[in-house]
Scaffold this motif. Structure first.
Motif, short mmCIF file in Angstrom:
data_model
loop_
_atom_site.label_atom_id
_atom_site.label_comp_id
_atom_site.label_asym_id
_atom_site.label_seq_id
_atom_site.Cartn_x
_atom_site.Cartn_y
_atom_site.Cartn_z
N PHE A 107 0.81 -1.10 -0.08
CA PHE A 107 0.13 -0.15 0.02
C PHE A 107 0.90 1.33 -0.01
O PHE A 107 1.80 1.38 0.87
N HIS A 108 0.75 2.05 -0.81
CA HIS A 108 1.55 3.39 -0.93
C HIS A 108 1.48 4.09 0.35
O HIS A 108 0.48 4.48 0.68
N PRO A 109 2.55 4.51 0.63
CA PRO A 109 2.75 5.31 2.18
C PRO A 109 1.93 6.53 2.21
O PRO A 109 1.17 7.06 2.92
N ALA A 110 1.82 7.24 1.01
CA ALA A 110 1.25 8.51 0.82
C ALA A 110 -0.43 8.29 0.80
O ALA A 110 -1.11 9.22 1.54
N SER A 111 -0.75 7.20 0.27
CA SER A 111 -2.36 6.79 0.43
C SER A 111 -2.62 6.62 1.86
O SER A 111 -3.69 6.93 2.30
N GLN A 112 -1.75 5.75 2.45
CA GLN A 112 -1.87 5.23 3.78
C GLN A 112 -1.83 6.84 4.77
O GLN A 112 -2.81 6.81 5.66
N HIS A 113 -0.94 7.67 4.51
CA HIS A 113 -1.08 8.97 5.32
C HIS A 113 -2.06 9.59 5.21
O HIS A 113 -2.61 10.14 6.21
N VAL A 114 -2.73 9.72 3.66
CA VAL A 114 -3.98 10.60 3.73
C VAL A 114 -5.19 10.05 4.36
O VAL A 114 -5.81 10.74 5.19
N ALA A 115 -5.17 8.51 4.41
CA ALA A 115 -6.30 8.03 4.92
C ALA A 115 -6.30 8.02 6.51
O ALA A 115 -7.23 8.56 6.99
N GLU A 116 -5.12 7.98 7.16
CA GLU A 116 -5.02 8.21 8.70
C GLU A 116 -5.17 9.64 8.96
O GLU A 116 -5.84 10.00 9.84
N ILE A 117 -4.63 10.75 8.12
CA ILE A 117 -4.94 12.07 8.37
C ILE A 117 -6.64 12.24 8.45
O ILE A 117 -7.16 13.08 9.44
N VAL A 118 -7.41 11.79 7.29
CA VAL A 118 -8.85 12.10 7.51
C VAL A 118 -9.43 11.23 8.54
O VAL A 118 -10.51 11.75 9.26
N GLY A 119 -8.99 9.83 9.11
CA GLY A 119 -9.74 9.49 9.99
C GLY A 119 -9.13 9.95 11.42
O GLY A 119 -10.01 10.08 12.21
N ALA A 133 -7.94 -10.30 3.48
CA ALA A 133 -8.13 -11.31 2.47
C ALA A 133 -7.48 -10.66 0.86
O ALA A 133 -7.17 -11.34 0.17
N MET A 134 -7.76 -9.24 0.85
CA MET A 134 -7.52 -8.60 -0.22
C MET A 134 -5.97 -8.79 -0.40
O MET A 134 -5.29 -8.74 -1.59
N ALA A 135 -5.25 -8.42 0.70
CA ALA A 135 -3.72 -8.31 0.79
C ALA A 135 -3.34 -9.72 0.69
O ALA A 135 -2.34 -9.76 -0.30
N ALA A 136 -3.70 -10.61 0.96
CA ALA A 136 -3.45 -11.88 0.72
C ALA A 136 -3.43 -12.46 -0.83
O ALA A 136 -2.73 -13.13 -1.30
N ALA A 137 -4.56 -11.88 -1.43
CA ALA A 137 -4.81 -12.23 -2.73
C ALA A 137 -3.95 -11.20 -3.77
O ALA A 137 -4.18 -11.34 -5.01
N GLY A 138 -3.47 -10.18 -3.17
CA GLY A 138 -2.76 -9.39 -3.94
C GLY A 138 -3.49 -8.40 -4.48
O GLY A 138 -3.24 -7.54 -5.51
N TRP A 139 -4.75 -8.16 -4.02
CA TRP A 139 -5.84 -7.17 -4.74
C TRP A 139 -5.75 -5.88 -3.96
O TRP A 139 -6.59 -5.13 -4.49
N LEU A 140 -4.98 -5.50 -2.89
CA LEU A 140 -5.40 -4.47 -2.18
C LEU A 140 -4.65 -3.10 -2.82
O LEU A 140 -3.62 -3.02 -3.15
N ARG A 141 -5.63 -2.21 -2.96
CA ARG A 141 -5.39 -0.85 -3.62
C ARG A 141 -5.97 0.23 -3.05
O ARG A 141 -7.01 -0.12 -2.20
N PRO A 142 -5.53 1.25 -2.91
CA PRO A 142 -6.09 2.59 -2.30
C PRO A 142 -7.81 2.36 -2.68
O PRO A 142 -8.48 2.98 -1.74
N TRP A 143 -8.10 2.43 -3.83
CA TRP A 143 -9.59 2.43 -4.11
C TRP A 143 -10.42 1.45 -3.70
O TRP A 143 -11.47 1.55 -3.11
N ASN A 144 -9.96 0.16 -3.50
CA ASN A 144 -10.72 -0.76 -2.70
C ASN A 144 -10.53 -0.59 -1.45
O ASN A 144 -11.55 -1.33 -0.81
N ALA A 145 -9.62 -0.38 -0.67
CA ALA A 145 -9.37 -0.11 0.75
C ALA A 145 -10.49 1.08 1.18
O ALA A 145 -11.23 0.62 2.07
N LEU A 146 -10.80 1.96 0.20
CA LEU A 146 -11.70 2.99 0.52
C LEU A 146 -13.26 2.45 0.46
O LEU A 146 -14.18 2.69 1.25
N ILE A 147 -13.37 1.39 -0.41
CA ILE A 147 -14.51 0.62 -0.64
C ILE A 147 -14.85 -0.19 0.79
O ILE A 147 -16.06 -0.12 1.01
N VAL A 148 -13.90 -0.86 1.12
CA VAL A 148 -14.07 -1.72 2.39
C VAL A 148 -14.32 -0.66 3.72
O VAL A 148 -15.32 -0.79 4.46
#
Length: 215
Positions: free
Chosen positions: A6-18, A171-186
């Motif tokens: 997961f890109h650090p910048a995406s992680q950082h933005v999500a955490e700031i919003v949270g 589950a998405m990380a294990a499958a290699g599907w985890l991306r910023p857009w679907n993390a936001l969907i979760v």
């Protein structure tokens, strides 16, 4: 599990919003309890950063909240905004529930991702994601002299949507599907489940032969 999960910048933005939305819930509760400006700022800070600090301590890492000025400043900005704008929030508790659900949803995702990046196993990472999501809220309620909503029998489902979201991230990380857009969907799904639980009074069962306290 690699660091490009997961890109650090995406992680950082999500955490700031949270952090911002959780800080608003702390400030709103402080205002409802009659706290002064200092109390409002303190409760906003504890609510916003408490879960993340607990997460980092469990991971044996230096808490990110004290290493990043953005993490530390955001709760104070949220407290100031709430301090002046709360009279315009005509339905205070409804807004409180919205922001609380949004913060929980974002933190269960970001907390789980950080745990995975630190090398934790799937179940441990999911549980740490839940701790990140609910830890600040528990501290907020305790400081405000309220029974934490996490353990209230009359409270609608709270940690269950967070755990479901954390498992989805794993589950998405294990499958290699985890991306910023679907993390936001979760996160959006967790938020929706929490609000549906509030709307339709979905609750966990109480002990056999006991009665649920009135809500």
């Amino acid at each position: 599990m690699t660091t490009d999960l997961f890109h650090p910048a995406s992680q950082h933005v999500a955490e700031i919003v949270g952090i911002f939305v959780f800080a608003v819930t702390g400030a709103l509760l402080a205002i409802r309890r009659g706290f002064d400006a200092v109390g409002i700022a303190v409760l906003a800070l504890v609510t916003a950063l408490g879960g993340g600090v607990l997460r980092d301590l469990v991971l044996n890492q230096s808490p990110a909240a004290f290493a990043d000025l953005g993490y530390l400043a955001t709760p104070f900005v949220a407290a100031a905004v709430t301090f002046f704008l709360h009279p315009a929030l005509s339905r205070l508790m409804t807004v409180f529930t919205w922001f609380d659900a949004a913060g929980m949803a974002l933190f269960c995702v970001t907390g789980t991702i950080k745990a995975l990046l630190a090398g934790l196993g799937p179940l441990s990472a999911a549980l740490l994601g839940v701790l990140t999501a609910v830890g600040g809220g528990v501290m907020r309620d305790l400081i405000a002299a309220e029974v934490p909503r996490l353990v209230r029998a009359e409270e609608t489902l709270y940690s269950v949507p967070a755990f479901g979201g954390a498992l989805a991230v794993v589950a998405m990380a294990a499958a290699g599907w985890l991306r910023p857009w679907n993390a936001l969907i979760v996160a959006g799904t967790v938020f929706a489940l929490r609000m549906l639980a509030v709307r339709f009074a979905w609750r966990a069962p109480v002990a056999w032969g006991t009665r649920r306290p009135p809500g």
